[in-house]
Enzyme design. Structure first.
Site, PDB file in Angstrom:
ATOM      1  N   LYS A 295       0.877  -1.183   0.000  1.00 60.13           N
ATOM      2  CA  LYS A 295       0.000   0.000   0.000  1.00 60.13           C
ATOM      3  C   LYS A 295       0.910   1.228   0.000  1.00 60.13           C
ATOM      4  CE  LYS A 295      -4.279  -0.117   0.700  1.00 60.13           C
ATOM      5  NZ  LYS A 295      -5.152  -0.683  -0.346  1.00 60.13           N
TER       6      LYS A 295
ATOM      7  N   THR B 173      -3.168  -5.624   0.663  1.00 62.26           N
ATOM      8  CA  THR B 173      -2.602  -4.282   0.866  1.00 62.26           C
ATOM      9  C   THR B 173      -3.453  -3.511   1.868  1.00 62.26           C
ATOM     10  OG1 THR B 173      -3.771  -3.213  -0.972  1.00 62.26           O
ATOM     11  CG2 THR B 173      -1.667  -4.285  -1.491  1.00 62.26           C
ATOM     12  N   ASP B 174      -4.740  -3.844   1.940  1.00 60.62           N
ATOM     13  CA  ASP B 174      -5.613  -3.200   2.928  1.00 60.62           C
ATOM     14  C   ASP B 174      -5.154  -3.550   4.347  1.00 60.62           C
ATOM     15  OD1 ASP B 174      -8.101  -1.558   3.207  1.00 60.62           O
ATOM     16  OD2 ASP B 174      -8.660  -3.298   4.427  1.00 60.62           O
TER      17      ASP B 174
ATOM     18  N   ARG C   4      27.722  34.375  -9.540  1.00 63.02           N
ATOM     19  CA  ARG C   4      26.346  34.061  -9.921  1.00 63.02           C
ATOM     20  C   ARG C   4      25.569  33.596  -8.687  1.00 63.02           C
ATOM     21  NH1 ARG C   4      26.440  27.978 -12.767  1.00 63.02           N
ATOM     22  NH2 ARG C   4      27.405  26.955 -10.988  1.00 63.02           N
TER      23      ARG C   4
ATOM     24  N   GLN D  56      28.617  20.660  -9.398  1.00 62.49           N
ATOM     25  CA  GLN D  56      29.206  19.336  -9.205  1.00 62.49           C
ATOM     26  C   GLN D  56      30.201  19.368  -8.039  1.00 62.49           C
ATOM     27  OE1 GLN D  56      28.550  20.813 -12.152  1.00 62.49           O
ATOM     28  NE2 GLN D  56      28.381  19.342 -13.832  1.00 62.49           N
TER      29      GLN D  56
ATOM     30  N   HIS E 199      18.379  27.696 -12.124  1.00 63.43           N
ATOM     31  CA  HIS E 199      19.082  28.802 -12.779  1.00 63.43           C
ATOM     32  C   HIS E 199      18.442  30.161 -12.472  1.00 63.43           C
ATOM     33  CE1 HIS E 199      21.292  25.812 -14.984  1.00 63.43           C
ATOM     34  NE2 HIS E 199      20.209  25.331 -15.556  1.00 63.43           N
TER      35      HIS E 199
HETATM   36  O1  LIG Z   1      27.478  24.341 -11.953  1.00 62.09           O
HETATM   37  C1  LIG Z   1      27.189  24.156 -13.144  1.00 62.09           C
HETATM   38  N1  LIG Z   1      27.472  22.955 -13.728  1.00 62.09           N
HETATM   39  C2  LIG Z   1      27.176  22.672 -15.026  1.00 62.09           C
HETATM   40  O2  LIG Z   1      27.461  21.560 -15.536  1.00 62.09           O
HETATM   41  C3  LIG Z   1      26.558  23.705 -15.777  1.00 62.09           C
HETATM   42  N2  LIG Z   1      26.128  23.783 -17.061  1.00 62.09           N
HETATM   43  C4  LIG Z   1      25.570  25.004 -17.216  1.00 62.09           C
HETATM   44  O3  LIG Z   1      25.043  25.420 -18.291  1.00 62.09           O
HETATM   45  N3  LIG Z   1      25.664  25.729 -16.073  1.00 62.09           N
HETATM   46  C5  LIG Z   1      26.270  24.936 -15.160  1.00 62.09           C
HETATM   47  N4  LIG Z   1      26.583  25.149 -13.849  1.00 62.09           N
END
Ligand SMILES: O=c1[nH]c(=O)c2[nH]c(=O)[nH]c2[nH]1
Length: 292
Positions: free
Chosen positions: A12, A57-58, A171, A214, A242
């Site tokens: 469930k 499941t009940d 940014r 990353q 973004h």
């Molecule tokens: O931190 C980022 N990793 C990316 O792989 C990536 N690609 C992107 O267009 N902007 C960013 N920013």
């Protein structure tokens, strides 16, 4: 050629459970979404419709609510382990269970005894897998939305004929963190572990000067593993929310990194696993969970 039944499970999904514990007029609430899945000797129902081994499941749903009354729910990991061990221990045909729990956070309104507000959509999560006498716990957090308004750069990437993105040394970096971490065992102070892991991830997001999302993702997982020996592996899924600088030049205005368009889609999606190279085998910990 023969056609055969492959892996299967049933249960469930998304039982919504709210408990109120009372200490005089001071109430504590727990708001959970609990999903149960059972695995085992279930070929008969699929092949012939014989349901002799199918705990309905009940019934699974009822067990969730009855267990919430029979003993305090406690930490979601403990509740999931109780439920999973119960199904596997009491149903001969059932050899394994997967219990997923999301905990929705409520905060007291101004220290009020029994009024609460839901400040964010963030969820604490757990996925407990039982197979026979073994248990694996993967806990985490979802929809943890964070933003830093500086301390983030992105440059040095390949420029091919289709590249239009401008390099930047300043940014906005924003994401909604989905994190799952695999525990090495089950003898863990779940509440303390959760609180500290969450706070380590937030601090690292804030403090780490970022050259890519990353790099931030890896740093967050690495910091958790450095500080918390009970964790064997961290998996992170982080959308890059973004924030594009708006071109105001048509209005004769210079945009000095002040006015942004917050795009909701498409978004970059950065995902990865960070683990100890001597981590114990994951066993069934991640089975049927998303890769990240
Ligand atoms: O931190 C980022 N990793 C990316 O792989 C990536 N690609 C992107 O267009 N902007 C960013 N920013």
């Amino acid at each position: 050629m023969a056609i055969v039944l492959g892996p299967n499970q049933y249960g469930k999904a998304e039982n919504r459970l709210v408990t109120v514990s009372r200490n005089g007029s001071v109430h504590t609430i727990k708001d959970l979404t609990v999903s149960t899945s059972l695995r085992g000797d279930l070929a008969d129902t699929h092949l012939t419709g014989d349901n002799a081994k199918v705990l309905a499941t009940d019934t699974q749903k009822n067990t969730v609510y009855a267990f919430a009354k029979e003993a305090p729910v406690g930490e979601i990991e403990d509740f999931a382990l109780r439920l999973g061990r119960h199904f596997v221990g009491t149903q001969e045909a059932i050899s394994g269970a997967r219990i997923l729990i999301d905990e929705h956070a409520w905060e007291r309104i101004d220290g009020h005894d029994h009024a609460f507000s839901q400040g964010s959509n963030e969820k604490r999560t757990t996925a407990v897998t039982i197979e026979g006498s073994q248990a694996w716990v993967v806990s985490g957090v979802r929809d943890l939305v964070v933003l830093k308004s500086t301390g983030s750069e992105f440059h040095g990437y390949p420029k091919d004929p289709y590249t239009t993105l401008k390099e930047t040394t300043d940014r906005i970096l924003a994401t909604s963190v989905t994190a799952r971490w695999r525990y090495a065992g089950t003898d863990v102070d779940w509440a303390k572990s959760f609180t500290e892991i969450r706070s380590i991830m937030l601090k690292t997001f804030a403090d780490k000067h970022s050259l890519s999302l990353q790099q931030t993702l890896y740093a967050m997982g690495e910091a958790v593993l450095n500080a918390r020996s009970e964790v064997a592996e961290v998996r992170l899924s982080m959308p890059n929310k973004h924030h594009f600088l708006v071109d105001l030049s048509a209005f004769g205005l210079e945009n000095d990194n002040e006015v942004f368009y917050a795009a909701d889609r498409p978004y970059g999606l950065i995902e990865g696993s960070i683990l100890r190279d001597d981590a114990p085998d994951a066993g069934l910990a991640w089975s049927t969970l998303p890769a990240f």
